[in-house]
Scaffold this active site. Structure first.
Site, PDB file in Angstrom:
ATOM      1  CE  LYS A 113      -2.430  -0.673   3.723  1.00  0.00           C
ATOM      2  NZ  LYS A 113      -1.527  -1.739   4.220  1.00  0.00           N
ATOM      3  CG  HIS A 226      -3.077   4.768   8.947  1.00  0.00           C
ATOM      4  ND1 HIS A 226      -2.871   5.065   7.616  1.00  0.00           N
ATOM      5  CD2 HIS A 226      -2.586   3.524   9.139  1.00  0.00           C
ATOM      6  CE1 HIS A 226      -2.264   4.040   7.036  1.00  0.00           C
ATOM      7  NE2 HIS A 226      -2.089   3.095   7.939  1.00  0.00           N
ATOM      8  CG  ASP A 410       0.015   7.305  12.813  1.00  0.00           C
ATOM      9  OD1 ASP A 410       0.756   7.979  13.557  1.00  0.00           O
ATOM     10  OD2 ASP A 410       0.432   6.394  12.087  1.00  0.00           O
ATOM     11  CB  CYS A 413       5.291  10.918  16.477  1.00  0.00           C
ATOM     12  SG  CYS A 413       6.991  11.536  16.335  1.00  0.00           S
ATOM     13  CB  SER A 456      10.181   7.546  12.928  1.00  0.00           C
ATOM     14  OG  SER A 456       9.405   6.558  13.580  1.00  0.00           O
ATOM     15  CB  THR A 507      10.717  15.739   7.165  1.00  0.00           C
ATOM     16  OG1 THR A 507      11.961  16.266   6.663  1.00  0.00           O
ATOM     17  CG2 THR A 507       9.710  15.610   6.034  1.00  0.00           C
ATOM     18  N   GLY A 572       8.208  14.914  14.122  1.00  0.00           N
ATOM     19  CA  GLY A 572       9.507  14.322  13.812  1.00  0.00           C
ATOM     20  C   GLY A 572      10.634  15.330  13.897  1.00  0.00           C
TER      21      GLY A 572
END
Length: 594
Positions: A113, A226, A410, A413, A456, A507, A572
């Site tokens: 996916k 998600h 989602d 993290c 991650s 990011t 992140g």
């Protein structure tokens, strides 16, 4: 008001393993690899890679979407399914274990996916498997029709239409077609299907609180599986109106998501998201078929209604439409023993567990390399303090990272990073050769790769491996500040190369790229290394904070509106700035100590 969700589970960390145990007890045609906890692979009990004479079809992804993917393992469909943590891409080691367990001389097809973590992890596993002599092809499925292009480097998400691709590929493999032909049929099927999701509630991850993001009387159009925010939140409408909107979106000639025009034959899938009664799914199917026939002039050849790819306890459904000619219908109609495709299953019960297969050759570090009994030198003590400070900073930040990620992703993290930081602290006590900086960085990457799933995990593993390779270029055992600056730059370049992101993409690189530039500049100018490190860490924090003003171009945040993104920084990037800052301050304190 947020409240703790009610779940019939034990430890939230054990849900995937316990799910698999129940699955193989329920269906005698399935078994799973029994080994170290991170390997969670469900496979056909009648297939062994050493003797299998057909193309193996392998898929997988984060758990929480049951029955996808493990419920579609069986003769005529998937040969193996790789199960990651909830909503987290499976680790590379698990994917490799699955490939080795079921792939014979005909090779294997990976059906993935379209999510960044899945692409990266399955991609790395595919390349490793090829280096071991396996024949591997990969098909990426992106059937989402809710969000218009462009979507940065992320592209369209993979949704329930992936199950139809599984069926086509599995049937093609079952009749003995070569790998290239199986991959070709799967690719064609993936290009013929479009899907859109409608939800009445947001899903709840095991052990976390229930979100009330939608509020009473609201529904969301086009969100991801998600729970990430979708195209629009609107008032709840009658199912007639909802179905019409979804069909129009998928079949719109303006967006051209799928090559379906008036007069074509199609198959329809009404997919429940986990908390939708069969009654409501059947109502939706009953409304969709006549609309497709009368309003769009399509011949509806097959209708599949049920729960195929869920999102834990989300209420709602997705609709998938696939263009279908006679060859494709033949594949969909072919027999299969996959337990959750709409057919039965039978057979003798084989052993539920088999050992995890090892690669043809496994290099092992000598005990001398990992022996911590020797006295740490000055460099080793500084490195130990920096690692400990960085890991503890991430541990302390877990809840805040989850909170930020809950608004733009989602919501895991912090939990994911916490797993990595905890593993690093545990492994450092046992096996890190701290007097050897390069090997220690390599071991950090291994710790992360073992326990951290998702994007991650693979990104930080790549980061550490690239830094290790750069540090190893130094023939002298002592590592200078210049060497560290060069290693950081090399690590950033590798993450950008394989992940596709750069400065301004929202990011972790938005924290690390400016920090690296300042560190290199200050070191080259002859500034005290510890001071240069601290100054660059301040720049890392500024860079992370600046992500509030960026539109995401990578990862799940690309599906989130600018209004949502502007309320929080990228989780992140903030995590990267936190561990970098903590390490810098620890080094500074060590140098200033008497």
């Amino acid at each position: 008001m947020a409240f703790q969700s009610k779940k019939l589970i034990n430890n939230p960390n054990d849900v995937v393993t316990e799910l698999i145990e129940g699955l193989v007890e329920t269906y005698p045609g399935l078994e799973y690899l029994d080994g170290f906890p991170e390997v969670r692979v469900v496979l056909r009990a009648d297939v062994s890679g050493a003797t299998y004479d057909k193309v193996a079809v392998i898929s997988g992804g984060g758990s929480g979407h049951e029955p996808a993917h493990a419920g579609f393992v069986g003769e005529g469909m998937l040969t193996a399914a790789i199960c990651g943590d909830v909503f987290t891409a499976p680790p590379v080691d698990s994917i490799l274990a699955g490939i080795r367990a079921v792939t014979g001389p005909m090779g294997c097809l990976l059906i993935v996916k379209n999510y960044t973590g899945d692409r990266l992890n399955f991609g790395l596993a595919a390349e490793q498997a090829k280096s071991e002599g396996y024949k591997v092809e990969t098909v990426i499925v992106g059937d989402d029709c809710a969000l218009p292009p462009p979507r940065g480097i992320a592209g369209r998400r993979g949704l329930a239409g992936t199950i139809l691709v599984h069926k086509v590929a599995g049937a093609a493999a079952a009749v003995g077609l070569p790998l290239a032909d199986v991959a070709s049929e799967a690719t064609r099927a993936s290009e013929m299907v479009g899907t859109m999701v409608v939800a009445l509630s947001v899903c709840t991850l095991p052990g976390q609180v229930t979100s009330d993001r939608l509020g009473p009387g609201k529904m969301e159009l086009g969100l991801g599986i998600h729970g990430e925010p979708g195209a629009a939140v609107v008032d709840i409408q009658p199912v007639d109106v909802v179905v019409s909107h979804v069909l129009n979106q998928i079949l719109s000639s303006e967006t051209n998501y799928v090559p379906i025009t008036r007069g074509n034959a199609v198959v329809l899938m009404i997919n429940g998201l986990g908390a939708t009664p069969a009654m409501e799914l059947m109502i939706a199917a009953g409304k969709a078929v006549p609309k497709l026939q009368l309003e769009f002039g399509l011949a509806v050849e097959r209708v599949y209604t049920g729960s195929f790819m869920t999102s834990l306890d989300m209420a709602g459904f997705s609709i998938s439409i696939m263009k279908a000619d006679e060859p494709l219908l033949h594949r969909l109609d072919a027999s299969t023993k996959a337990p959750h495709w709409p057919v039965g299953t039978a057979g003798n019960r084989p052993p539920a567990k088999i050992p995890v297969p090892l690669p043809p050759s496994r290099s092992t570090k000598s005990e001398e390399t990992l022996n911590r009994s020797e006295q740490l030198n000055q460099q080793g003590r500084i490195l130990e303090m920096a690692i400990e400070a960085a890991a503890n900073a991430i541990i302390d930040l877990r809840d805040k990272l989850n909170e930020w990620d809950g608004k733009v992703g989602d919501g895991d993290c912090g939990s994911t990073m916490h797993r990595g930081a905890t593993a690093i602290l545990d492994d450092m006590k046992k096996c890190y050769p701290l007097n050897d900086a390069a090997e220690t960085v390599n071991e950090i990457g291994s710790s992360i790769g073992r326990v951290m799933g998702g994007t991650s995990g693979i990104i930080y593993n790549i980061f550490c491996k690239a830094a290790y390779a750069k540090l190893k270029e130094n023939s002298d055992s002592s590592v200078t500040a210049k060497h560290w600056a060069e290693a950081l730059d090399a690590a950033i370049s590798a993450v950008s190369k394989y992940g596709g992101a750069n400065a301004g993409y929202r990011t972790l690189l938005d924290a690390l790229i400016p920090a690296s530039a300042v560190l290199t500049e200050r070191i080259s100018a002859g500034e005290d290394p510890s001071t240069a490190f601290v100054l660059s860490s301040e720049i890392a924090l500024e860079g992370a904070e600046s992500t509030k003003h960026m539109q995401a171009q990578a990862g799940r945040s690309t599906y989130v509106s600018a209004e949502h993104l502007s309320s929080v920084p990228d989780p992140g990037a903030m995590a990267a700035a936190a561990w970098y800052r903590a390490a810098a301050l620890a080094v500074k304190d060590k140098h200033q100590a008497p």
